[in-house]
Motif scaffolding. Structure first.
Motif, PDB file in Angstrom:
ATOM      1  N   ALA A   1       2.464   1.767  -3.415  1.00  0.00           N
ATOM      2  CA  ALA A   1       1.488   2.270  -4.386  1.00  0.00           C
ATOM      3  C   ALA A   1       1.232   3.755  -4.162  1.00  0.00           C
ATOM      4  O   ALA A   1       1.176   4.544  -5.116  1.00  0.00           O
ATOM      5  N   GLU A   2       1.086   4.150  -2.901  1.00  0.00           N
ATOM      6  CA  GLU A   2       0.886   5.571  -2.590  1.00  0.00           C
ATOM      7  C   GLU A   2       2.102   6.383  -3.003  1.00  0.00           C
ATOM      8  O   GLU A   2       1.982   7.509  -3.494  1.00  0.00           O
TER       9      GLU A   2
ATOM     10  N   GLU B   1       4.147   5.752  -5.484  1.00  0.00           N
ATOM     11  CA  GLU B   1       4.118   5.904  -6.945  1.00  0.00           C
ATOM     12  C   GLU B   1       3.155   7.019  -7.351  1.00  0.00           C
ATOM     13  O   GLU B   1       3.451   7.832  -8.224  1.00  0.00           O
ATOM     14  N   LYS B   2       1.985   7.043  -6.714  1.00  0.00           N
ATOM     15  CA  LYS B   2       1.007   8.096  -7.015  1.00  0.00           C
ATOM     16  C   LYS B   2       1.583   9.466  -6.684  1.00  0.00           C
ATOM     17  O   LYS B   2       1.463  10.415  -7.457  1.00  0.00           O
ATOM     18  N   GLU B   3       2.211   9.564  -5.520  1.00  0.00           N
ATOM     19  CA  GLU B   3       2.804  10.839  -5.093  1.00  0.00           C
ATOM     20  C   GLU B   3       3.922  11.256  -6.042  1.00  0.00           C
ATOM     21  O   GLU B   3       4.062  12.437  -6.364  1.00  0.00           O
TER      22      GLU B   3
ATOM     23  N   LYS C   1       0.833  -1.207   0.000  1.00  0.00           N
ATOM     24  CA  LYS C   1       0.000   0.000   0.000  1.00  0.00           C
ATOM     25  C   LYS C   1       0.868   1.258   0.000  1.00  0.00           C
ATOM     26  O   LYS C   1       0.626   2.201  -0.757  1.00  0.00           O
ATOM     27  N   VAL C   2       1.912   1.263   0.810  1.00  0.00           N
ATOM     28  CA  VAL C   2       2.806   2.424   0.890  1.00  0.00           C
ATOM     29  C   VAL C   2       3.539   2.625  -0.440  1.00  0.00           C
ATOM     30  O   VAL C   2       3.703   3.755  -0.905  1.00  0.00           O
TER      31      VAL C   2
END
Length: 140
Positions: free
Chosen positions: A47-48, A50-52, A44-45
């Motif tokens: 993935a977050e 990558e989005k950031e 989850k971290v």
């Protein structure tokens, strides 16, 4: 009867796939639970992150292009200021000239009205004199 129940339980466990069986075992082991939770949190971290990262790259691109666009528009506006000031001064000059022309036209109009009134008075006087002379000539 107890043997039937245990046979049914073994049959049910046997029907489970190996991954399901491992999950059952993992659910039973508290350390494995923690490890699974940590792995899920890590995914989850990441993935977050990558989005950031994508948002940051977009923002930085916007900052680079937005800054240059803004600088260019400021420079264009600075270059345009003298011509706009000259246009304003020219317009003010035209307004002043129009006001002077208006005052002159108002004075001329007043003078024309006065001349018309004077001419009308002279004509009325001459018409009265003519009417008097005509009446005198008609009586003789």
């Amino acid at each position: 009867m107890p043997s039937l129940r245990s046979a049914a339980a073994l049959l049910a466990v046997g029907c489970l796939s190996t991954s399901q069986a491992l999950e059952v075992k993992a659910n039973l082991n508290p350390i494995r639970k923690v490890v699974n939770m940590l792995q899920a949190m890590q995914k989850k971290v990441e993935a977050e992150g990558e989005k950031e990262k994508e948002l940051y790259e977009r923002f930085m691109c916007w900052c680079a292009t937005g800054s240059s666009d803004l600088t260019a528009s400021i420079e264009a506006a600075k270059e345009k200021v003298p011509s706009v000031l000259a246009e304003i001064e020219a317009s003010e000059g035209k307004i002043a000239q129009a006001k002077e022309d208006l005052k002159a036209a108002q004075v001329d109009r007043t003078a024309a009205k006065d001349a018309m009134a004077e001419a009308t008075a002279v004509r009325e006087k001459e018409a009265a004199a003519f009417a008097a002379e005509k009446a005198e000539a008609d009586t003789n």
